[in-house]
Design a protein around this motif. Structure first.
Motif, PDB file in Angstrom:
ATOM      1  N   ILE A  22       0.494   6.200  -7.487  1.00 30.92           N
ATOM      2  CA  ILE A  22       0.289   6.324  -8.940  1.00 30.92           C
ATOM      3  C   ILE A  22       0.449   7.796  -9.274  1.00 30.92           C
ATOM      4  CG2 ILE A  22      -1.316   6.091 -10.869  1.00 30.92           C
ATOM      5  CD1 ILE A  22      -2.686   3.832  -9.316  1.00 30.92           C
ATOM      6  N   GLU A  23       1.467   8.100 -10.053  1.00 27.93           N
ATOM      7  CA  GLU A  23       1.713   9.497 -10.458  1.00 27.93           C
ATOM      8  C   GLU A  23       0.809   9.842 -11.626  1.00 27.93           C
ATOM      9  OE1 GLU A  23       5.947   9.292 -11.224  1.00 27.93           O
ATOM     10  OE2 GLU A  23       6.373   9.961  -9.173  1.00 27.93           O
TER      11      GLU A  23
ATOM     12  N   PHE B 227      -1.574  12.927  -7.701  1.00 21.70           N
ATOM     13  CA  PHE B 227      -1.180  11.528  -7.572  1.00 21.70           C
ATOM     14  C   PHE B 227      -2.197  10.799  -6.713  1.00 21.70           C
ATOM     15  CE2 PHE B 227       0.993  13.949  -4.280  1.00 21.70           C
ATOM     16  CZ  PHE B 227       0.839  13.202  -3.124  1.00 21.70           C
ATOM     17  N   ASP B 228      -2.218   9.489  -6.843  1.00 21.65           N
ATOM     18  CA  ASP B 228      -3.094   8.649  -6.025  1.00 21.65           C
ATOM     19  C   ASP B 228      -2.243   7.883  -5.026  1.00 21.65           C
ATOM     20  OD1 ASP B 228      -5.360   9.414  -7.402  1.00 21.65           O
ATOM     21  OD2 ASP B 228      -5.451   7.614  -8.644  1.00 21.65           O
TER      22      ASP B 228
ATOM     23  N   TYR C 219       1.490   2.469  -2.115  1.00 20.86           N
ATOM     24  CA  TYR C 219       1.938   2.586  -3.507  1.00 20.86           C
ATOM     25  C   TYR C 219       1.432   3.922  -4.029  1.00 20.86           C
ATOM     26  CZ  TYR C 219       2.567   1.427  -8.453  1.00 20.86           C
ATOM     27  OH  TYR C 219       2.955   1.430  -9.763  1.00 20.86           O
TER      28      TYR C 219
ATOM     29  N   GLU D   4       1.969  -4.872  -9.421  1.00 22.10           N
ATOM     30  CA  GLU D   4       2.875  -3.763  -9.124  1.00 22.10           C
ATOM     31  C   GLU D   4       2.471  -3.049  -7.829  1.00 22.10           C
ATOM     32  OE1 GLU D   4       4.658   0.199 -11.366  1.00 22.10           O
ATOM     33  OE2 GLU D   4       3.389  -1.183 -12.484  1.00 22.10           O
ATOM     34  N   MET D   5       1.177  -2.838  -7.646  1.00 18.28           N
ATOM     35  CA  MET D   5       0.692  -2.217  -6.408  1.00 18.28           C
ATOM     36  C   MET D   5       1.024  -3.084  -5.199  1.00 18.28           C
ATOM     37  SD  MET D   5      -3.098  -0.966  -7.435  1.00 18.28           S
ATOM     38  CE  MET D   5      -3.426   0.232  -8.694  1.00 18.28           C
TER      39      MET D   5
END
Length: 87
Positions: free
Chosen positions: A81-82, A20-21, A79, A68-69
């Motif tokens: 990111i998967e 993830f990030d 946030y 969204e972020m």
């Protein structure tokens, strides 16, 4: 808004690699704070106690944040990111 992207790979309890990030505002430079964000996320996924250090989490690049972020950062301060094996 500019954000920093931290590329993160953690070995899950089942042995799979979780990718993830972590997205954080560009002004956050404290790696320990970034790791705290990652550990909060891991806890939310039932992976509490997994190692998260410079070996698993590294700065990757800067980019412009999406809406969204920005919403996630305003809510939590970061946030996620998967990418792989996050469920």
């Amino acid at each position: 808004m500019k954000v920093a992207v931290w590329d993160t790979y953690v070995t899950k309890n089942d042995g799979k690699i979780m990718h993830f990030d972590i997205i954080a505002p560009e002004h956050i430079k404290d790696e320990n704070l970034i790791y705290t964000f990652g550990k909060e996320y891991l806890r939310s996924r039932g992976q509490e106690g997994q190692s998260l250090t410079a070996k698993q989490c590294r700065f990757c690049h800067m980019e412009s944040a999406t809406a969204e972020m920005i919403a996630g950062i305003q809510q939590k301060g970061y946030y996620i990111i998967e990418m792989q094996n996050c469920s």
